[in-house]
Design a protein around this motif. Structure first.
Motif, PDB file in Angstrom:
ATOM      1  N   ALA A  45      22.168  21.556  43.730  1.00 59.47           N
ATOM      2  CA  ALA A  45      22.908  22.595  43.002  1.00 59.47           C
ATOM      3  C   ALA A  45      21.975  23.725  42.592  1.00 59.47           C
ATOM      4  O   ALA A  45      22.340  24.913  42.662  1.00 59.47           O
ATOM      5  CB  ALA A  45      23.590  21.991  41.780  1.00 59.47           C
ATOM      6  N   ARG A  64      25.193  23.492  48.651  1.00 57.22           N
ATOM      7  CA  ARG A  64      26.444  23.221  47.933  1.00 57.22           C
ATOM      8  C   ARG A  64      27.120  21.957  48.458  1.00 57.22           C
ATOM      9  O   ARG A  64      27.606  21.131  47.679  1.00 57.22           O
ATOM     10  CB  ARG A  64      27.389  24.420  48.057  1.00 57.22           C
ATOM     11  CG  ARG A  64      27.014  25.600  47.166  1.00 57.22           C
ATOM     12  CD  ARG A  64      28.029  26.730  47.312  1.00 57.22           C
ATOM     13  NE  ARG A  64      27.755  27.829  46.390  1.00 57.22           N
ATOM     14  CZ  ARG A  64      28.500  28.929  46.304  1.00 57.22           C
ATOM     15  NH1 ARG A  64      29.563  29.071  47.095  1.00 57.22           N
ATOM     16  NH2 ARG A  64      28.196  29.876  45.438  1.00 57.22           N
ATOM     17  N   ALA A 110      31.347  16.771  34.148  1.00 62.09           N
ATOM     18  CA  ALA A 110      31.353  18.236  34.176  1.00 62.09           C
ATOM     19  C   ALA A 110      30.792  18.771  35.487  1.00 62.09           C
ATOM     20  O   ALA A 110      31.315  19.740  36.059  1.00 62.09           O
ATOM     21  CB  ALA A 110      30.544  18.779  33.001  1.00 62.09           C
ATOM     22  N   PHE A 111      29.741  18.148  35.982  1.00 60.20           N
ATOM     23  CA  PHE A 111      29.061  18.647  37.178  1.00 60.20           C
ATOM     24  C   PHE A 111      29.918  18.477  38.430  1.00 60.20           C
ATOM     25  O   PHE A 111      29.965  19.380  39.280  1.00 60.20           O
ATOM     26  CB  PHE A 111      27.732  17.898  37.348  1.00 60.20           C
ATOM     27  CG  PHE A 111      26.950  18.306  38.560  1.00 60.20           C
ATOM     28  CD1 PHE A 111      26.031  19.337  38.493  1.00 60.20           C
ATOM     29  CD2 PHE A 111      27.115  17.651  39.772  1.00 60.20           C
ATOM     30  CE1 PHE A 111      25.306  19.723  39.616  1.00 60.20           C
ATOM     31  CE2 PHE A 111      26.394  18.021  40.896  1.00 60.20           C
ATOM     32  CZ  PHE A 111      25.488  19.054  40.820  1.00 60.20           C
ATOM     33  N   LEU A 114      32.626  21.190  39.253  1.00 57.02           N
ATOM     34  CA  LEU A 114      31.963  22.466  39.519  1.00 57.02           C
ATOM     35  C   LEU A 114      31.328  22.465  40.902  1.00 57.02           C
ATOM     36  O   LEU A 114      31.448  23.442  41.663  1.00 57.02           O
ATOM     37  CB  LEU A 114      30.906  22.739  38.447  1.00 57.02           C
ATOM     38  CG  LEU A 114      31.432  22.981  37.032  1.00 57.02           C
ATOM     39  CD1 LEU A 114      30.271  23.020  36.037  1.00 57.02           C
ATOM     40  CD2 LEU A 114      32.231  24.281  36.972  1.00 57.02           C
ATOM     41  N   ALA A 115      30.640  21.372  41.238  1.00 51.49           N
ATOM     42  CA  ALA A 115      30.035  21.271  42.572  1.00 51.49           C
ATOM     43  C   ALA A 115      31.105  21.259  43.651  1.00 51.49           C
ATOM     44  O   ALA A 115      30.919  21.839  44.733  1.00 51.49           O
ATOM     45  CB  ALA A 115      29.176  20.002  42.654  1.00 51.49           C
ATOM     46  N   VAL A 117      34.176  22.728  43.544  1.00 52.99           N
ATOM     47  CA  VAL A 117      34.737  24.064  43.715  1.00 52.99           C
ATOM     48  C   VAL A 117      33.765  24.960  44.490  1.00 52.99           C
ATOM     49  O   VAL A 117      34.167  25.718  45.390  1.00 52.99           O
ATOM     50  CB  VAL A 117      35.055  24.683  42.334  1.00 52.99           C
ATOM     51  CG1 VAL A 117      35.405  26.161  42.473  1.00 52.99           C
ATOM     52  CG2 VAL A 117      36.198  23.925  41.671  1.00 52.99           C
ATOM     53  N   ALA A 118      32.477  24.868  44.152  1.00 59.15           N
ATOM     54  CA  ALA A 118      31.488  25.694  44.847  1.00 59.15           C
ATOM     55  C   ALA A 118      31.427  25.354  46.332  1.00 59.15           C
ATOM     56  O   ALA A 118      31.317  26.253  47.189  1.00 59.15           O
ATOM     57  CB  ALA A 118      30.114  25.498  44.205  1.00 59.15           C
ATOM     58  N   ALA A 147      31.293  28.891  39.887  1.00 57.43           N
ATOM     59  CA  ALA A 147      31.177  27.427  39.807  1.00 57.43           C
ATOM     60  C   ALA A 147      29.785  26.962  40.208  1.00 57.43           C
ATOM     61  O   ALA A 147      29.227  26.039  39.616  1.00 57.43           O
ATOM     62  CB  ALA A 147      32.236  26.776  40.687  1.00 57.43           C
ATOM     63  N   ALA A 150      27.436  27.598  37.367  1.00 59.44           N
ATOM     64  CA  ALA A 150      27.713  26.669  36.267  1.00 59.44           C
ATOM     65  C   ALA A 150      27.186  25.271  36.597  1.00 59.44           C
ATOM     66  O   ALA A 150      26.632  24.570  35.733  1.00 59.44           O
ATOM     67  CB  ALA A 150      29.207  26.624  35.985  1.00 59.44           C
ATOM     68  N   ALA A 151      27.352  24.854  37.857  1.00 59.91           N
ATOM     69  CA  ALA A 151      26.816  23.548  38.263  1.00 59.91           C
ATOM     70  C   ALA A 151      25.295  23.537  38.148  1.00 59.91           C
ATOM     71  O   ALA A 151      24.699  22.545  37.713  1.00 59.91           O
ATOM     72  CB  ALA A 151      27.242  23.241  39.702  1.00 59.91           C
ATOM     73  N   THR A 154      24.075  22.894  34.627  1.00 55.86           N
ATOM     74  CA  THR A 154      24.115  21.492  34.173  1.00 55.86           C
ATOM     75  C   THR A 154      23.177  20.597  34.984  1.00 55.86           C
ATOM     76  O   THR A 154      22.936  19.445  34.595  1.00 55.86           O
ATOM     77  CB  THR A 154      25.545  20.932  34.278  1.00 55.86           C
ATOM     78  OG1 THR A 154      25.969  20.958  35.646  1.00 55.86           O
ATOM     79  CG2 THR A 154      26.514  21.745  33.443  1.00 55.86           C
TER      80      THR A 154
END
Length: 319
Positions: A45, A64, A110-111, A114-115, A117-118, A147, A150-151, A154
């Motif tokens: 990430a 990604r 949370a991660f 986000l991962a 979506v990316a 995303a 954001a990933a 974190t």
């Protein structure tokens, strides 16, 4: 009268009425795999965000998808070790900042999205240019970029919290290595992610990975040396099956780093370097896992340090 001139030999304490002094963790080798895949996801990430910010689309895409694959495998291994998927859900009922396991569960939760979506945003060029899917084609890249960043934000917590988790246990070789384990795991995560990038990303975009591999190796090797110098509880990192794994990880890390620095745009050398770096991370994670399990099984790693502390601090130390 008691004869005080004949000292009693020190007891050879090996068990408590035939039972281990310390109950070994119930974790299976799934957790060792979880340590590796979580680190790989976190490092990827970070590299994906770097590729995004520096205009390296090939490196961004590879990283990604690697991050998504790593976190998916990590979640599967954790749930498999827990035995029932519901147990993972139950851990989300509360958030305890004093519990590394609770914090780690929330970091993973949370991660992961986000991962995801990316990574899925990388499919946008495959969508039609018109209609509803055309709108999705236009919106996916900026959403994926947000995303991805954001990933990456974190990712450092995901890469290092497992080191804190192990050190938070009573297992001697893990507990005593608390200052070093997060650094070892951070270096290992970056090394593994750099390795995948060197193998799969376009050669013209991998120059930063060579420098990153060198930095990762430095961080990991310094932390690893400190673990071996712990004294008695550092023995499992240098001896037995766990010691062989740790040494293999260190040798592969050296080979992978040197090959990365000299590979330039050679696809063969890049592939060799990448494979060595990934294998190094696997060996290191399993070596650390096995070292802790070995120290939990052998009573001397628990009893001898306790006696030494009592001798240093006097008979009131344990009160």
């Amino acid at each position: 009268m008691t004869d005080t001139t004949s000292p009693v030999p020190p007891a050879d304490f090996s068990s408590y009425y035939g039972r281990p002094v310390l109950k070994p963790p119930v974790w299976k080798r799934d957790i060792a795999g979880y340590l590796f895949t979580g680190g790989l996801a976190a490092g990827s990430a970070l590299i994906g965000a770097g590729g995004q910010l520096t205009g390296r689309p090939g490196l961004r895409t590879v990283s990604r998808w690697t991050a998504l694959g790593g976190v998916a495998a990590s979640t599967y291994l954790l749930v498999h070790d827990l035995g029932r998927p519901a147990r993972f859900h139950h851990m989300l009922r509360v958030a305890k900042l004093t519990s590394p396991m609770s914090v780690g569960t929330w970091i993973l939760t949370a991660f992961g999205p986000l991962a995801g979506v990316a990574a899925v945003a990388e499919l946008a060029p495959l969508l039609p240019q018109h209609g509803a899917l055309g709108l999705a084609r236009r919106l996916a890249p900026p959403i994926g970029n947000v995303a991805g960043l954001a990933a990456a934000a974190t990712a450092p917590a995901l890469a290092t919290y497992t080191g804190v988790l192990l050190a938070d246990t009573a297992v001697p070789s893990w507990h005593d290595a608390y200052p070093s384990l997060p650094f070892v795991f951070a270096g290992s995560a970056l090394a593994a992610a750099s390795g995948v990038g060197l193998m799969a990303a376009p050669a013209a975009e991998t120059a930063p990975l060579r420098r990153l591999a060198l930095a990762a190796a430095t961080i990991e090797l310094v932390g690893g040396r400190r673990m071996e110098r712990l004294g008695l509880t550092g023995e499992p990192y240098a001896h037995g099956r766990s010691g062989r794994l740790v040494r293999a990880g260190r040798a592969l890390l050296a080979v992978g780093t040197v090959a990365a620095l000299v590979s330039r745009r050679s696809r063969i050398l890049s592939a060799v370097s990448g494979a060595a770096l990934v294998a190094s991370s696997v060996a290191t994670r399993f070596g650390v896992f096995e070292a802790g399990m070995a120290s939990a099984r052998d009573p001397k790693y628990t009893v001898v340090p306790q006696r030494e502390r009592l001798d240093q601090n006097g008979p009131t130390a344990g009160r």
